[in-house]
Scaffold this motif. Sequence first.
Motif, PDB file in Angstrom:
ATOM      1  N   ASN A  47       0.967  -1.422   0.044  1.00 29.92           N
ATOM      2  CA  ASN A  47      -0.035   0.123  -0.135  1.00 29.92           C
ATOM      3  C   ASN A  47       0.889   1.267  -0.006  1.00 29.92           C
ATOM      4  O   ASN A  47       0.313   2.368   0.082  1.00 29.92           O
ATOM      5  CB  ASN A  47      -0.844   0.013   1.135  1.00 29.92           C
ATOM      6  N   HIS A  53       1.228   8.179   0.868  1.00 29.25           N
ATOM      7  CA  HIS A  53       0.442   7.176   1.825  1.00 29.25           C
ATOM      8  C   HIS A  53       0.704   7.493   3.082  1.00 29.25           C
ATOM      9  O   HIS A  53      -0.289   7.051   3.816  1.00 29.25           O
ATOM     10  CB  HIS A  53       1.231   6.028   1.445  1.00 29.25           C
ATOM     11  N   LEU A  56      -2.635   8.990   4.430  1.00 36.94           N
ATOM     12  CA  LEU A  56      -3.830   8.376   4.240  1.00 36.94           C
ATOM     13  C   LEU A  56      -4.056   7.010   5.099  1.00 36.94           C
ATOM     14  O   LEU A  56      -3.308   6.408   5.398  1.00 36.94           O
ATOM     15  CB  LEU A  56      -3.711   7.671   2.857  1.00 36.94           C
ATOM     16  N   ARG A  58      -7.141   4.457   7.105  1.00 43.00           N
ATOM     17  CA  ARG A  58      -8.261   3.796   7.199  1.00 43.00           C
ATOM     18  C   ARG A  58      -9.016   4.171   8.630  1.00 43.00           C
ATOM     19  O   ARG A  58      -8.227   4.276   9.732  1.00 43.00           O
ATOM     20  CB  ARG A  58      -8.160   2.237   7.337  1.00 43.00           C
ATOM     21  N   PHE A 126      -7.645   8.527  -2.922  1.00 39.73           N
ATOM     22  CA  PHE A 126      -6.669   7.646  -3.278  1.00 39.73           C
ATOM     23  C   PHE A 126      -5.423   8.091  -4.130  1.00 39.73           C
ATOM     24  O   PHE A 126      -4.424   7.621  -4.342  1.00 39.73           O
ATOM     25  CB  PHE A 126      -6.901   6.418  -3.887  1.00 39.73           C
ATOM     26  N   ASN A 191      -0.912  -3.777  -3.443  1.00 37.53           N
ATOM     27  CA  ASN A 191      -1.699  -2.727  -3.054  1.00 37.53           C
ATOM     28  C   ASN A 191      -3.404  -3.446  -3.039  1.00 37.53           C
ATOM     29  O   ASN A 191      -3.708  -4.190  -3.886  1.00 37.53           O
ATOM     30  CB  ASN A 191      -1.934  -1.648  -4.275  1.00 37.53           C
ATOM     31  N   TYR A 216     -11.975   5.760   4.409  1.00 39.80           N
ATOM     32  CA  TYR A 216     -10.781   6.336   4.408  1.00 39.80           C
ATOM     33  C   TYR A 216     -10.638   7.907   4.483  1.00 39.80           C
ATOM     34  O   TYR A 216     -11.531   8.572   3.914  1.00 39.80           O
ATOM     35  CB  TYR A 216      -9.865   5.793   3.175  1.00 39.80           C
ATOM     36  N   ASN A 261      -2.774   3.867   9.360  1.00 37.28           N
ATOM     37  CA  ASN A 261      -2.274   4.176   8.157  1.00 37.28           C
ATOM     38  C   ASN A 261      -2.251   2.989   7.307  1.00 37.28           C
ATOM     39  O   ASN A 261      -2.319   1.940   7.363  1.00 37.28           O
ATOM     40  CB  ASN A 261      -0.683   4.475   8.468  1.00 37.28           C
ATOM     41  N   VAL A 262      -2.517   3.275   6.032  1.00 34.87           N
ATOM     42  CA  VAL A 262      -2.827   2.464   5.095  1.00 34.87           C
ATOM     43  C   VAL A 262      -1.812   1.399   4.607  1.00 34.87           C
ATOM     44  O   VAL A 262      -2.136   0.240   4.345  1.00 34.87           O
ATOM     45  CB  VAL A 262      -3.320   3.309   3.551  1.00 34.87           C
ATOM     46  N   ALA A 265      -2.303  -0.744   7.564  1.00 35.55           N
ATOM     47  CA  ALA A 265      -3.407  -1.795   7.538  1.00 35.55           C
ATOM     48  C   ALA A 265      -3.220  -3.086   7.311  1.00 35.55           C
ATOM     49  O   ALA A 265      -4.098  -4.275   7.330  1.00 35.55           O
ATOM     50  CB  ALA A 265      -4.628  -1.052   6.587  1.00 35.55           C
TER      51      ALA A 265
END
Length: 794
Positions: A47, A53, A56, A58, A126, A191, A216, A261-262, A265
């Motif tokens: 990801n 990122h 970004l 969740r 995204f 990803n 998100y 954090n993505v 995750a």
Amino acid sequence: MKTIVRNFTSIFKKFVTANLLNLLGLSLAFASFFVIMTQVNYDLSYNKSFTEHENLFRMTWYLGAEEEDYGATLPRPVVERLAAASPHITGYNVMQGWTNFDQYIVDGQEFSLNLVYGIHDFLSVFKPTVIAGDVEGLSKSNNGGIIVLPRSEAMRLFGTTDVVGQTLKYKWEDGTYLNICAVIEDYPDNNFLHGACFVGVNSNEGSYNNWNYDAYIRVDDAKNLPTVQETLRKMLIDICKEKYNLTTQEEANALQVIFTNVADAHFSKDLDKSAPGRSSVYLLICFSLLIVVIAAVNFMNFTLAETPMRIRSINTQKVLGATAAKLRASLLVEAVIISLIAFMVALVIVYLAHDFGLQELVQASILLQDHPILIAITLALSIGVGILAGAYPSYYVTSFPPALVLKGSFGLSPKGRLLRSVLICLQFVVSFMLVIGVGIMYLQSYLIYHTDYGFDKDEVLVVATAPDTREQIDAINAELRTIPGVEGASLAQDILGSGDRYQVWGRGSADKHLNFTCIFVDWRFLDVMGIEITEGRGFKESDGDVYVFNESAKKKYPWLAVDQPEADGGFPVVGFFKDIKYSTLRVDDSELPIAFFVPSPADKVYWVGGSWRNHLMVRVSKGVDKQEAKQKVMAAVNKFEKGSPLDISGLRYMDEALENAYQQESLFTKQILLFSLLAILISIIGVFGLTMFESEYRRKEIGIRKVFGSSTAEILQMFNKRYLYILLGCFVVAAPVGYLLGQHWLEGFAVRTAINPLLFLVSFLLVTLITMLTVTYQSWKNASENPVNSIKTE
């Protein structure tokens, strides 16, 4: 350089087998390192291909003390209100999970698409790389009419990326189309959006009871996250007071807004208990380095073992004027060259093994051209191994006074023998540790497939359904019953035992509020699955909008009763069934409530806005030929398929479905098993080589012992006894470490295997037997030789 080549080739020719095995062990170690690190890189960069990122996240909730109170999916208006509560939130995403459709037609051809649904311009958070069109076109969607394709799907469907404005026709409904508003670059394999097509919808606006969406958010700077989190928590408390009957301070204190954090995750087990976890990745790194260390130990041991054969030559060169520094440098260069040769052989092994199943052991590509940086790292590692493994032997072999060396033999110096024993001990400790760890993983795997789930998983086939099969279950059931050995069929929303989480319903209020897992089924389901009713009755054909609950639900919510609604204004309960294991072994569901629900016939295909008839369950009799039953069931189902026939690969027994549920654990176990076997193999190569050298040095001793009456068996016993003592000591050290390794892996399961003490005995006997056979085989040649020849050689 000529001296280096001459010295190396003379030793290589004398012990070809030992040196080839040494080279093979080192090559396997470098190949293993490369392959393992492709998986490590895959996980650690998961990801991270998202633009910025680090900003970004969740968003999930924690609503209470119980596991089912974790807010994995959220209501749309709650997400929208929370996202608007902080100026540091620069964008938010409200989207639903994946669906797979083999139902879209382009130029008369059918295509399967992986669809992700979201509200308005949900994809923009995204920040994809747009090739054509505008992803904000998703905001024009009213009810799923707009789609964004990745480059690969645009090329597959149309042969070009110039497709903005084109349409995809839905196979099952006339007049239903998806209009393409944009094409984006593909997300990479590591990803979570890889392979997804994005469809805009506009549903559940203002509905606080549809907990259907993943959320998100993007923040302006990750440093502001604590401020954002506290602001949103206060807003969440207000929303829960307003909409969810939050009344006590204790309940308010339990509420948390959680941001992951993505990139993190991928490792988070709060929503996906099968996630690999960072500890598993670090464990793989340790394994890769341990294998290299074992091979480097072999390399050093071989080099030290060659000392008595090289020491006269080295010191003769000293007498003739060569300096110690020059000799050491030449020996070190020789070691590095051998290591570089092993590196090149390792690349060949990886290249050839790609097409022989090695690729299946890792999620990342192992093609050499995909990993130039990793190749450079492995090259540097090989040079480092050559330097480290050659440094001490080169110093040791040049450290003796020439006059002393030229007088006698240095075949078994106490220091050299002690060092080699220590190094071989390290190898055996690692081998025992890995065997015990893998053994515990195997026991857990055995438990997974032999646990009593409370339903008949071995006799039930599962077919992924299409709209045709969903609508004709009665006719399909009648057709299936004409097949010998088929006892019936049923439709269900989910496959029992294959998931950590299922749909959770909250019903009632105040002191009669209940949360429970709810799975939609048809009236035949209990009989097809062999689930035992303990009170009331099972389902019947005339039922609609009724439950059967498990016994744990009745214990937790004592007001539940047969022929009574589950809550005020709810649906009736017609019976209770014996507790079953409906989740994976990662979840302890032994006391969690679950209900099977038969929807009203009026809502035969769609219920709560979506299709629930995802799986056709077909029960076959015990003793029938399972593969033949598969073929006949698929042929019968395809009679009702109007379009392309369903693929036989979509038909599996429930135990196969369970296997899919443990893919991550199964992959990790296979990785550890393979590399453990390699570690043991490299260790045995080391034992083989050392025994070869040692028996060569002790030929005169062996000959003298035989002259004085020792038998071949007694000579072999002498060699084996030393290794047996080493193995015993190493096992004592390794057993607790291997046990802790296995226990650490078991922490990912709520239901765990018992560790049988027999496992430790088997582990010890396995490594010991292989070692003793190796030592015996290698020592037998000199032990059985004519003693006169042995004495003459000295």
